[in-house]
Design an enzyme around this catalytic site. Structure first.
Site, PDB file in Angstrom:
ATOM      1  N   SER A 184      31.367  41.946  43.260  1.00  0.00           N
ATOM      2  CA  SER A 184      31.670  41.113  42.366  1.00  0.00           C
ATOM      3  C   SER A 184      32.719  39.899  42.818  1.00  0.00           C
ATOM      4  O   SER A 184      33.351  39.914  43.800  1.00  0.00           O
ATOM      5  CB  SER A 184      32.553  41.696  41.377  1.00  0.00           C
ATOM      6  OG  SER A 184      33.425  40.953  40.364  1.00  0.00           O
ATOM      7  N   SER A 185      32.584  38.788  42.111  1.00  0.00           N
ATOM      8  CA  SER A 185      33.266  37.563  42.546  1.00  0.00           C
ATOM      9  C   SER A 185      34.944  37.703  42.281  1.00  0.00           C
ATOM     10  O   SER A 185      35.490  36.851  42.894  1.00  0.00           O
ATOM     11  CB  SER A 185      32.820  36.263  41.646  1.00  0.00           C
ATOM     12  OG  SER A 185      33.271  36.407  40.395  1.00  0.00           O
ATOM     13  N   CYS A 186      35.269  38.862  41.617  1.00  0.00           N
ATOM     14  CA  CYS A 186      36.576  39.102  41.271  1.00  0.00           C
ATOM     15  C   CYS A 186      37.431  39.655  42.671  1.00  0.00           C
ATOM     16  O   CYS A 186      38.600  39.905  42.660  1.00  0.00           O
ATOM     17  CB  CYS A 186      36.888  39.850  40.298  1.00  0.00           C
ATOM     18  SG  CYS A 186      36.586  41.848  40.395  1.00  0.00           S
ATOM     19  N   TYR A 229      39.373  46.962  40.253  1.00  0.00           N
ATOM     20  CA  TYR A 229      38.042  46.848  40.357  1.00  0.00           C
ATOM     21  C   TYR A 229      37.887  46.122  41.923  1.00  0.00           C
ATOM     22  O   TYR A 229      36.789  46.676  42.597  1.00  0.00           O
ATOM     23  CB  TYR A 229      37.571  46.052  39.228  1.00  0.00           C
ATOM     24  CG  TYR A 229      36.018  45.987  39.131  1.00  0.00           C
ATOM     25  CD1 TYR A 229      35.269  44.644  39.357  1.00  0.00           C
ATOM     26  CD2 TYR A 229      35.146  46.919  38.867  1.00  0.00           C
ATOM     27  CE1 TYR A 229      33.881  44.305  39.315  1.00  0.00           C
ATOM     28  CE2 TYR A 229      33.849  46.734  38.875  1.00  0.00           C
ATOM     29  CZ  TYR A 229      33.157  45.667  39.128  1.00  0.00           C
ATOM     30  OH  TYR A 229      31.755  45.363  39.050  1.00  0.00           O
ATOM     31  N   LYS A 261      35.640  47.411  45.123  1.00  0.00           N
ATOM     32  CA  LYS A 261      34.439  46.580  45.493  1.00  0.00           C
ATOM     33  C   LYS A 261      34.483  46.164  46.779  1.00  0.00           C
ATOM     34  O   LYS A 261      33.703  46.193  47.687  1.00  0.00           O
ATOM     35  CB  LYS A 261      33.942  45.188  44.556  1.00  0.00           C
ATOM     36  CG  LYS A 261      33.678  45.776  43.324  1.00  0.00           C
ATOM     37  CD  LYS A 261      32.244  46.451  43.335  1.00  0.00           C
ATOM     38  CE  LYS A 261      31.484  46.865  42.067  1.00  0.00           C
ATOM     39  NZ  LYS A 261      30.367  47.832  42.141  1.00  0.00           N
ATOM     40  N   HIS A 287      32.515  41.832  28.670  1.00  0.00           N
ATOM     41  CA  HIS A 287      32.693  40.443  29.473  1.00  0.00           C
ATOM     42  C   HIS A 287      32.844  39.441  28.534  1.00  0.00           C
ATOM     43  O   HIS A 287      32.234  39.474  27.369  1.00  0.00           O
ATOM     44  CB  HIS A 287      31.822  40.245  30.408  1.00  0.00           C
ATOM     45  CG  HIS A 287      31.757  41.194  31.598  1.00  0.00           C
ATOM     46  ND1 HIS A 287      31.000  42.187  31.635  1.00  0.00           N
ATOM     47  CD2 HIS A 287      32.605  41.223  32.538  1.00  0.00           C
ATOM     48  CE1 HIS A 287      31.097  42.960  32.925  1.00  0.00           C
ATOM     49  NE2 HIS A 287      32.198  42.372  33.542  1.00  0.00           N
TER      50      HIS A 287
HETATM   51  O1  GFB Z   1      34.391  38.170  31.653  1.00  0.00           O
HETATM   52  P1  GFB Z   1      35.848  38.007  31.383  1.00  0.00           P
HETATM   53  O2  GFB Z   1      36.299  39.242  30.278  1.00  0.00           O
HETATM   54  O3  GFB Z   1      36.580  38.567  32.853  1.00  0.00           O
HETATM   55  O4  GFB Z   1      36.458  36.638  31.268  1.00  0.00           O
HETATM   56  P2  GFB Z   1      36.994  37.732  34.167  1.00  0.00           P
HETATM   57  C1  GFB Z   1      37.738  36.546  30.665  1.00  0.00           C
HETATM   58  C2  GFB Z   1      38.017  35.136  30.456  1.00  0.00           C
HETATM   59  O5  GFB Z   1      37.563  34.647  29.166  1.00  0.00           O
HETATM   60  C3  GFB Z   1      39.437  35.035  30.417  1.00  0.00           C
HETATM   61  C4  GFB Z   1      38.604  34.528  28.312  1.00  0.00           C
HETATM   62  O6  GFB Z   1      40.030  33.685  30.818  1.00  0.00           O
HETATM   63  C5  GFB Z   1      39.713  35.648  28.800  1.00  0.00           C
HETATM   64  O7  GFB Z   1      40.988  34.578  28.183  1.00  0.00           O
HETATM   65  N1  GFB Z   1      38.162  34.979  26.820  1.00  0.00           N
HETATM   66  C6  GFB Z   1      38.253  34.269  25.718  1.00  0.00           C
HETATM   67  C7  GFB Z   1      37.701  36.224  26.630  1.00  0.00           C
HETATM   68  N2  GFB Z   1      38.091  35.140  24.775  1.00  0.00           N
HETATM   69  C8  GFB Z   1      37.387  36.407  25.067  1.00  0.00           C
HETATM   70  C9  GFB Z   1      36.983  37.491  24.636  1.00  0.00           C
HETATM   71  O8  GFB Z   1      36.818  37.693  23.474  1.00  0.00           O
HETATM   72  N3  GFB Z   1      36.652  38.532  25.394  1.00  0.00           N
HETATM   73  C10 GFB Z   1      36.756  38.324  26.619  1.00  0.00           C
HETATM   74  N4  GFB Z   1      36.481  39.402  27.588  1.00  0.00           N
HETATM   75  N5  GFB Z   1      37.353  37.446  27.281  1.00  0.00           N
HETATM   76  C11 GFB Z   1      35.815  39.711  35.375  1.00  0.00           C
HETATM   77  C12 GFB Z   1      36.384  41.134  35.899  1.00  0.00           C
HETATM   78  O9  GFB Z   1      36.968  38.799  35.135  1.00  0.00           O
HETATM   79  O10 GFB Z   1      35.121  39.209  36.197  1.00  0.00           O
HETATM   80  C13 GFB Z   1      35.093  41.996  35.979  1.00  0.00           C
HETATM   81  O11 GFB Z   1      37.250  41.648  34.730  1.00  0.00           O
HETATM   82  C14 GFB Z   1      34.018  41.143  36.886  1.00  0.00           C
HETATM   83  O12 GFB Z   1      35.714  43.080  36.646  1.00  0.00           O
HETATM   84  C15 GFB Z   1      33.855  39.943  36.313  1.00  0.00           C
HETATM   85  O13 GFB Z   1      34.711  40.973  38.155  1.00  0.00           O
HETATM   86  C16 GFB Z   1      32.851  39.188  37.328  1.00  0.00           C
HETATM   87  O14 GFB Z   1      35.862  36.661  34.428  1.00  0.00           O
HETATM   88  O15 GFB Z   1      38.389  37.141  34.125  1.00  0.00           O
END
Ligand code: GFB
Length: 312
Positions: A111-113, A140, A144, A183
């Site tokens: 993953s890119s994280c 995570y 990875k 996500h």
């Molecule tokens: O996909 P996500 O949850 O994780 O995106 P990451 C998070 C971004 O979207 C943050 C905003 O900036 C959140 O503040 N956001 C806004 C929201 N509204 C929402 C919402 O309702 N739900 C969610 N989930 N986010 C992930 C890792 O990081 O990247 C995974 O946690 C994986 O493990 C993935 O590596 C590629 O992008 O921050």
């Protein structure tokens, strides 16, 4: 020229029901190979002996290791033990069993994280381990990174043809539509669809809406995985993305357009923003002549249609 031929091979997609795994299953239908899968009730990936036994019996030639405990920023930051332990054990069990049972090709999905929170953007593969990780998903990320390192170590010490790819944020059919644990794309599709159905004039976004993210359609990721399995054999992992990023607010506005909802967004500052930016440098994979082909709007339409058809 194809270096590794999938024809006639017994191919296991570990995690075949997930968003990435199910897209790989659909893409493999175009290959002349024999697909092997296992449901959770048939095989507990957290049990090393069971994994080894199961693989010995089924004489697996190729593995796409897409099985993982996944979730969005809130799931990652509130369930650190599960995200670290389960992803570590799934990776080590399958990679070790692949070696002892003589698997010919294994592709590990990371993953890119995995990259440092403040890595220079776009993030090149060489940026790995050059700085502190993003706290919300370091658990995570470490699991990875361990998977990547294990594939590299097994290539060096045992000559295993194990490769890794690092996808950016994914969206598409089969995503986990869970408003809290999902996500961002899945969560916003759910929230904006619900607002449209209920005639709500506002939808709440987490954080500030300012962070930037890159979004890859899951079918493109699957095509990249099959391409890499057939054409790449080296120690360095490969970034898989579009090389283009947008703000979370722009994402929300694009999803609103696809859903057909005209409203306004409010912001819940108590929720984390996570990494300020997370866009991949995709020049390595491009040099091997693979690029993502699904434009954002087309992909988002497919994701939304899948959600509406399957949300029950
Ligand atoms: O996909 P996500 O949850 O994780 O995106 P990451 C998070 C971004 O979207 C943050 C905003 O900036 C959140 O503040 N956001 C806004 C929201 N509204 C929402 C919402 O309702 N739900 C969610 N989930 N986010 C992930 C890792 O990081 O990247 C995974 O946690 C994986 O493990 C993935 O590596 C590629 O992008 O921050």
């Amino acid at each position: 020229m194809t270096k590794f031929d999938l024809a006639g091979r017994r191919v296991w997609v570990a995690g075949h029901r997930g968003m990435a795994g199910s897209a790989i299953v659909r893409r493999l239908a175009r290959e002349d190979c024999e697909l092997v899968t296992a449901t959770r009730s048939e095989l507990d990936l957290l049990r090393q002996a069971d994994v080894e036994e199961w693989m010995k019996e089924r004489k697996i030639d190729v593995i796409f290791l897409a099985a993982a405990t996944v979730g969005g920023i809130l799931a990652n930051s509130t369930r650190p033990a599960e995200f670290l332990y389960e992803n570590l054990v799934i990776a080590t069990n399958i990679i070790q069993a692949a070696r002892t049972t003589g698997v010919k090709k294994l592709l590990f999905l990371g993953s890119s994280c995995i990259f440092p929170r403040m890595a220079e953007q776009p993030m090149r593969e060489e940026a790995l381990l050059t700085g502190a990780l993003e706290p919300t998903n370091e658990w995570y990320a470490i699991a990875k990174i361990a998977g990547i390192k294990l594939c590299q170590a097994y290539r060096r010490q045992y000559g295993c043809d194990f490769v890794s790819v690092m996808p950016t944020n994914l969206y598409g059919p089969g995503d986990r539509y869970d408003a809290e644990g999902g996500h961002v794309v899945a969560a916003l599709i759910m929230k904006i669809h619900a607002a449209k159905m209920a005639n709500n004039p506002t939808v709440e976004l987490w954080g500030t809406g300012k962070p930037k993210r890159e979004f890859l359609f899951s079918e493109d990721l699957a095509d990249a995985c099959v391409f890499v399995a057939k054409n790449y054999s080296d120690e360095m992992f490969l970034n898989v993305g579009t090389g283009h990023d947008i703000t979370i607010l722009e994402l929300a506005q694009s999803i609103a357009k696809v859903v057909g909802w005209q409203g306004t967004f409010t912001f819940d500052a108590s929720k984390p923003d996570g990494m300020p930016r997370k866009v991949l440098d995709v020049s390595r994979l491009k040099a091997l002549s693979w690029s993502a082909s699904t434009d954002f709007e087309t992909g988002m339409k497919h994701a939304y249609e899948w959600y509406v058809a399957n949300r029950a």
